[in-house]
Design a protein around this motif. Structure first.
Motif, PDB file in Angstrom:
ATOM      1  N   ALA A   9       0.571  -1.374  -0.325  1.00 41.74           N
ATOM      2  CA  ALA A   9      -0.279   0.120  -0.026  1.00 41.74           C
ATOM      3  C   ALA A   9       1.048   1.299   0.133  1.00 41.74           C
ATOM      4  N   GLU A  10       2.234   1.290   0.955  1.00 36.34           N
ATOM      5  CA  GLU A  10       2.574   2.366   1.030  1.00 36.34           C
ATOM      6  C   GLU A  10       3.808   2.655  -0.299  1.00 36.34           C
ATOM      7  N   THR A  11       3.844   1.529  -0.800  1.00 42.06           N
ATOM      8  CA  THR A  11       4.238   1.820  -2.831  1.00 42.06           C
ATOM      9  C   THR A  11       3.389   2.169  -3.368  1.00 42.06           C
ATOM     10  N   LEU A  12       2.100   2.090  -3.585  1.00 43.67           N
ATOM     11  CA  LEU A  12       1.522   2.198  -4.059  1.00 43.67           C
ATOM     12  C   LEU A  12       0.835   3.394  -3.953  1.00 43.67           C
ATOM     13  N   GLU A  13       0.949   4.037  -3.102  1.00 45.04           N
ATOM     14  CA  GLU A  13       0.694   5.269  -2.788  1.00 45.04           C
ATOM     15  C   GLU A  13       1.919   6.331  -2.807  1.00 45.04           C
ATOM     16  N   LYS A  14       3.467   5.841  -3.221  1.00 46.99           N
ATOM     17  CA  LYS A  14       4.226   6.366  -3.461  1.00 46.99           C
ATOM     18  C   LYS A  14       4.181   6.502  -5.030  1.00 46.99           C
ATOM     19  N   ALA A  15       4.315   6.232  -5.445  1.00 46.42           N
ATOM     20  CA  ALA A  15       4.064   5.757  -7.006  1.00 46.42           C
ATOM     21  C   ALA A  15       2.867   7.293  -7.160  1.00 46.42           C
ATOM     22  N   ALA A  16       1.471   7.224  -6.964  1.00 42.66           N
ATOM     23  CA  ALA A  16       0.339   7.932  -6.824  1.00 42.66           C
ATOM     24  C   ALA A  16       0.837   9.363  -6.657  1.00 42.66           C
ATOM     25  N   GLY A  17       1.931   9.307  -5.531  1.00 45.37           N
ATOM     26  CA  GLY A  17       1.910  10.865  -4.765  1.00 45.37           C
ATOM     27  C   GLY A  17       2.522  11.300  -5.711  1.00 45.37           C
ATOM     28  N   ALA A  18       3.259  10.503  -6.765  1.00 45.73           N
ATOM     29  CA  ALA A  18       4.059  11.663  -7.917  1.00 45.73           C
ATOM     30  C   ALA A  18       3.491  11.864  -9.074  1.00 45.73           C
ATOM     31  N   GLY A  19       1.992  12.256  -9.606  1.00 43.64           N
ATOM     32  CA  GLY A  19       1.432  12.331  -9.844  1.00 43.64           C
ATOM     33  C   GLY A  19       0.321  11.079 -10.716  1.00 43.64           C
ATOM     34  N   ILE A  20       0.900   9.603 -10.549  1.00 50.00           N
ATOM     35  CA  ILE A  20       0.712   8.417 -12.051  1.00 50.00           C
ATOM     36  C   ILE A  20      -0.680   8.253 -11.442  1.00 50.00           C
ATOM     37  N   GLN A  21      -1.793   7.632 -12.493  1.00 51.53           N
ATOM     38  CA  GLN A  21      -2.925   7.399 -12.277  1.00 51.53           C
ATOM     39  C   GLN A  21      -3.076   6.167 -11.445  1.00 51.53           C
ATOM     40  N   LYS A  22      -4.044   6.303 -10.567  1.00 54.38           N
ATOM     41  CA  LYS A  22      -4.186   5.004  -9.576  1.00 54.38           C
ATOM     42  C   LYS A  22      -4.092   4.274 -10.712  1.00 54.38           C
ATOM     43  N   ASP A  23      -5.785   4.448 -11.298  1.00 55.29           N
ATOM     44  CA  ASP A  23      -5.976   3.149 -12.270  1.00 55.29           C
ATOM     45  C   ASP A  23      -5.698   2.646 -13.349  1.00 55.29           C
ATOM     46  N   LEU A  24      -4.050   2.555 -13.567  1.00 56.60           N
ATOM     47  CA  LEU A  24      -3.098   1.823 -14.355  1.00 56.60           C
ATOM     48  C   LEU A  24      -1.801   1.186 -13.606  1.00 56.60           C
ATOM     49  N   LEU A  25      -2.201   1.339 -12.069  1.00 53.15           N
ATOM     50  CA  LEU A  25      -1.010   0.367 -11.273  1.00 53.15           C
ATOM     51  C   LEU A  25      -1.917  -0.335 -10.903  1.00 53.15           C
ATOM     52  N   ASN A  26      -0.354  -1.643 -11.066  1.00 50.11           N
ATOM     53  CA  ASN A  26      -0.569  -2.708 -10.055  1.00 50.11           C
ATOM     54  C   ASN A  26       0.205  -3.144  -9.529  1.00 50.11           C
ATOM     55  N   PRO A  27      -0.099  -3.298  -8.354  1.00 49.76           N
ATOM     56  CA  PRO A  27       0.992  -4.098  -7.751  1.00 49.76           C
ATOM     57  C   PRO A  27       1.219  -5.581  -7.884  1.00 49.76           C
ATOM     58  N   VAL A  28       3.028  -5.987  -7.567  1.00 50.00           N
ATOM     59  CA  VAL A  28       2.887  -7.504  -7.879  1.00 50.00           C
ATOM     60  C   VAL A  28       3.713  -8.124  -6.755  1.00 50.00           C
ATOM     61  N   VAL A  29       2.374  -9.295  -6.570  1.00 53.28           N
ATOM     62  CA  VAL A  29       2.740  -9.582  -4.866  1.00 53.28           C
ATOM     63  C   VAL A  29       3.768 -11.028  -5.594  1.00 53.28           C
ATOM     64  N   TYR A  30       4.180 -11.459  -4.891  1.00 56.21           N
ATOM     65  CA  TYR A  30       5.030 -12.406  -4.934  1.00 56.21           C
ATOM     66  C   TYR A  30       4.579 -13.440  -4.536  1.00 56.21           C
ATOM     67  N   PHE A  31       4.648 -14.758  -5.471  1.00 60.05           N
ATOM     68  CA  PHE A  31       4.646 -15.866  -4.745  1.00 60.05           C
ATOM     69  C   PHE A  31       5.129 -17.342  -4.351  1.00 60.05           C
ATOM     70  N   TYR A  32       5.897 -16.246  -3.896  1.00 57.01           N
ATOM     71  CA  TYR A  32       7.611 -17.342  -2.544  1.00 57.01           C
ATOM     72  C   TYR A  32       7.814 -16.672  -1.167  1.00 57.01           C
ATOM     73  N   GLY A  33       8.216 -17.175  -0.242  1.00 53.47           N
ATOM     74  CA  GLY A  33       8.992 -17.314   0.566  1.00 53.47           C
ATOM     75  C   GLY A  33       9.808 -17.179   0.860  1.00 53.47           C
TER      76      GLY A  33
END
Length: 352
Positions: free
Chosen positions: A211-235
């Motif tokens: 969530a913090e990473t997405l806010e960092k990107a959106a805070g730079a003026g990048i449209q939220k509806d373009l952003l996909n966080p990448v979830v890692y499928f490993y431990g």
């Protein structure tokens, strides 16, 4: 004129648009999946809207090639199955150690023109729906070249998908809103938070960090509806650790401490591990007598999907498809889908 009615209608429309935007589920299919015995036939296509084939290797002359020619038949099968299942196949170009070639290409108008033409021809002849630019380790000095490359690809692929990866914790300067908002969407990668150099155990990813990473990107003026966080499928496993904040004795079980999510579920079928969810970080931890494993499980990924849906982001991307569990009840992809695409039937087909 009923002002209250108008305001209410607009508010409802905005909420609907926000939630409608969160409909992408993007899965990465790396070329090395073949070596873990995972093939296009093993993908559950109903769990994704897009698949990114990772990745074609660019050369400094602007040409493109499979990183492993042995995977060309797998790509062909992937293209056929994506088309049959109405899934958008996107080809990622770049990746690890490709930044030198991309920098050289972007520094020459002639090479850039050749590169874009080659990408367009490759995508067209290999039945893909578009391209993703994966230029890693960008610096402030690369901002102009990155912008030129994105603009050239967007101009050439009018009406097709032009996506990009984004690594905001490496550098933010190249990712200007003016450039990024021209893209079809952006897959936001973040660094692993837990490594052997850490003196004490912390979550490796976690919903709060995402969530913090997405806010960092959106805070730079990048449209939220373009952003996909990448979830890692490993431990990631660490010997001797007993919980968050505890010390450890280096990496534990798995391949150099890495464990695919699907393998974790097998480990946790035994009473050897105590698995718990940490609400502060929105991440999971499993502790045994020998080690602790930090990972993203169903509760944490559900929190990520809810954040994406509630805040108008584009969707969720996962890395990578080969590491999810095949059973829907413990599948991370199904967990995401139930939040973002609840109308899809995720039940396994009945055996004939």
């Amino acid at each position: 004129m009923n002002l209250k009615l108008i305001v209410t209608t607009v508010a409802v429309a905005c909420v609907a648009m926000s939630q409608a935007a969160a409909d992408k589920v993007i899965g990465y299919f790396p070329y090395w999946s073949q070596y873990s015995q995972f093939y296009p036939k093993d993908i559950r296509y109903n769990t994704v809207t897009h698949i990114h084939y990772s990745s074609l290797t660019p050369s400094e002359d602007g040409s493109l090639a499979f990183p492993d020619e042995n995977d060309a038949p797998n790509y062909d099968s992937l293209a056929v199955m994506c088309a049959a299942n109405n899934v958008n196949l996107v080809v990622s170009v770049g990746g690890m150690e490709a930044e030198g070639a991309l920098k050289t290409i972007a520094g020459s108008d002639e090479l850039l023109s050749t590169f874009v033409s080659n990408v367009k021809e490759w995508v067209g002849s290999h039945n893909a729906k578009g391209v993703e630019l994966d230029w890693q380790n960008l610096t402030a000095e690369d901002a102009e070249g990155y912008a030129k490359m994105v603009n050239a690809l967007v101009d050439a692929f009018s009406g097709s998908i032009v996506a990009s990866t984004m690594y905001p914790y490496v550098a933010m300067e190249p990712y200007t809103a003016e450039v990024m908002n021209k893209l079809s969407y952006i897959n936001v990668f973040m660094p692993d938070q837990m490594n052997e150099d850490n003196s004490s155990l912390v979550p490796n990813q976690g919903g709060k960090f995402i969530a913090e990473t997405l806010e960092k990107a959106a805070g730079a003026g990048i449209q939220k509806d373009l952003l996909n966080p990448v979830v890692y499928f490993y431990g990631k496993s660490f010997l001797g650790a007993t919980g968050f904040g505890s010390s450890h004795n280096g990496t534990g079980s798995g391949n150099e401490g890495y464990l695919p999510y699907k393998e974790l579920m097998g480990k946790f079928d035994t009473p050897d591990y105590k698995v718990s969810y940490d609400s502060d970080s929105q991440s999971e931890i499993a502790v045994s007598k020998e080690e602790a494993i930090v990972f993203m499980g169903i509760p944490s990924v559900k929190a990520v999907a809810e954040n994406v849906k509630n805040n108008g982001y584009a969707g969720v991307a996962v890395y990578d498809l080969s590491q999810d569990h095949h059973e829907p009840i413990v599948s991370i992809l199904v967990t995401i889908g139930l939040e973002l695409r609840p109308d899809v039937n995720y039940k396994p087909a009945k055996k004939k």
